[in-house]
Design a protein around this motif. Structure first.
Motif, PDB file in Angstrom:
ATOM      1  N   LYS A  42       0.829  -1.202   0.000  1.00  0.00           N
ATOM      2  CA  LYS A  42       0.000   0.000   0.000  1.00  0.00           C
ATOM      3  C   LYS A  42       0.862   1.251   0.000  1.00  0.00           C
ATOM      4  O   LYS A  42       0.516   2.265  -0.604  1.00  0.00           O
ATOM      5  N   LYS A  43       1.968   1.222   0.683  1.00  0.00           N
ATOM      6  CA  LYS A  43       2.861   2.374   0.681  1.00  0.00           C
ATOM      7  C   LYS A  43       3.344   2.657  -0.732  1.00  0.00           C
ATOM      8  O   LYS A  43       3.389   3.800  -1.180  1.00  0.00           O
ATOM      9  N   ARG A  44       3.723   1.605  -1.426  1.00  0.00           N
ATOM     10  CA  ARG A  44       4.159   1.764  -2.806  1.00  0.00           C
ATOM     11  C   ARG A  44       3.011   2.275  -3.667  1.00  0.00           C
ATOM     12  O   ARG A  44       3.191   3.138  -4.531  1.00  0.00           O
ATOM     13  N   ASN A  45       1.795   1.773  -3.423  1.00  0.00           N
ATOM     14  CA  ASN A  45       0.645   2.167  -4.229  1.00  0.00           C
ATOM     15  C   ASN A  45       0.301   3.648  -4.084  1.00  0.00           C
ATOM     16  O   ASN A  45      -0.039   4.309  -5.063  1.00  0.00           O
ATOM     17  N   VAL A  46       0.363   4.187  -2.861  1.00  0.00           N
ATOM     18  CA  VAL A  46      -0.008   5.593  -2.688  1.00  0.00           C
ATOM     19  C   VAL A  46       1.011   6.494  -3.378  1.00  0.00           C
ATOM     20  O   VAL A  46       0.667   7.552  -3.921  1.00  0.00           O
ATOM     21  N   PHE A  47       2.257   6.081  -3.393  1.00  0.00           N
ATOM     22  CA  PHE A  47       3.289   6.861  -4.093  1.00  0.00           C
ATOM     23  C   PHE A  47       3.071   6.798  -5.599  1.00  0.00           C
ATOM     24  O   PHE A  47       3.148   7.813  -6.297  1.00  0.00           O
ATOM     25  N   GLU A  48       2.803   5.598  -6.099  1.00  0.00           N
ATOM     26  CA  GLU A  48       2.613   5.449  -7.545  1.00  0.00           C
ATOM     27  C   GLU A  48       1.355   6.172  -8.022  1.00  0.00           C
ATOM     28  O   GLU A  48       1.326   6.688  -9.144  1.00  0.00           O
ATOM     29  N   SER A  49       0.347   6.264  -7.179  1.00  0.00           N
ATOM     30  CA  SER A  49      -0.864   7.014  -7.544  1.00  0.00           C
ATOM     31  C   SER A  49      -0.537   8.496  -7.712  1.00  0.00           C
ATOM     32  O   SER A  49      -1.014   9.154  -8.647  1.00  0.00           O
TER      33      SER A  49
END
Length: 298
Positions: free
Chosen positions: A11-18
């Protein structure tokens, strides 16, 4: 402090990629050559500030406090902008506020680039490997010089090159390859840290170096109080170390001044997205070589 909904690495990676995808979809917001319109900025800003990553950046108030100090330094450090005579008092105040918000968006964007995904360590330069790349590059340039010189001695080859502009390119390249090799050989790179044996300390030093650089580029100002606020953000400074922030900050300012004097930036970030690299800018315009970028007009 953890970002909202960022309890798992994925999820940490996902919020950055968003956030990266949002920024990459709006390159006109981050171009160096011009400012977005008031409507473009307002539309993007609303979505930008609502993202989980940026809202997490603002938790605790440290970033807001740092930006407040940067704005104060910005206003005292530059000549006040000339008032547009055809604007009403309200329109002029709106214009000043638009520029302030543009600076904030650009600065938050750069902080996000520096911090990266909160579950990943900052990528450090491996000084030994970089020095080896430099030696190999110089050797490759000299080898290319010899190879190109050899075929240009063949008059039939030269006569067959068409159009004339192509031959000019080859001749010009031959004249400069050896000189380029010497330049690459002689450059002594000034990293903000001497070695990366202590990864934690090296990470903090590089973070401070890049944050200082961003402060000077966006606000033409930085001081230790700004850095102290930002260093309290765990998402930005994963390690707290006893390093000389003032000296690093001075070096960042000296580098920016040197870049302006030489008209070429040593390292900058010029992507709209968040997954690019800090590299020398080859474009005709860059903040390091312009005294009046659009976000400093007011």
């Amino acid at each position: 402090m953890p970002l909202p909904n960022a309890t798992e690495p994925k999820k940490k990676r996902n919020v950055f990629e968003s956030l990266h995808e949002l920024c990459e979809a709006h390159p006109h917001i981050f171009t160096h050559a011009s400012s977005p319109t008031a409507e473009e900025l307002a539309t993007f800003e609303r979505e930008f500030l609502r993202t989980s990553y940026v809202s997490g950046m603002m938790d605790g108030g440290h970033v807001a406090a740092a930006i407040k100090k940067l704005e104060a330094g910005f206003k005292t450090g530059l000549v006040p902008p000339a008032r547009f005579p055809d604007l009403s008092d309200e329109a002029w105040e709106n214009y000043l506020d638009q520029k302030r918000r543009e600076r904030e968006v650009r600065f938050l964007h750069r902080l996000a680039v520096i911090a990266g995904p909160v579950d990943a360590p900052m990528q450090l330069h491996d000084i030994g490997k970089e020095a080896d790349k430099q030696k190999k590059a110089a050797a490759a340039l000299r080898k290319a010089d010899k190879a190109l010189s050899a075929i240009l001695e063949n008059e039939k080859f030269v006569a067959s090159v068409s159009p004339a502009s192509s031959l000019n390119i080859l001749v010009y390249l031959r004249k400069n390859l050896d000189a380029a090799a010497s330049i690459v050989d002689q450059v002594r790179v000034e990293y903000p840290f001497k070695r990366a044996r202590n990864k934690s300390t090296a990470q903090s030093i590089q973070m401070i170096d890049r944050v200082s650089d961003s402060c000077f580029r966006i606000y033409a100002y930085c001081d230790k109080a700004v850095l102290e606020h930002l260093a309290q953000c765990e998402w930005l400074n994963r390690e707290i170390n006893d390093v000389d922030w003032v000296e690093i900050m001075k070096a960042a300012l000296a580098r920016k001044i040197g870049q302006y004097e030489r008209r070429i930036p040593k390292e900058d970030y010029a992507e709209a997205g968040l997954l690019g690299k800090w590299l020398p800018i080859a474009a005709e315009w860059a903040p390091a070589i312009n005294l009046n970028p659009p976000w400093m007009q007011a």
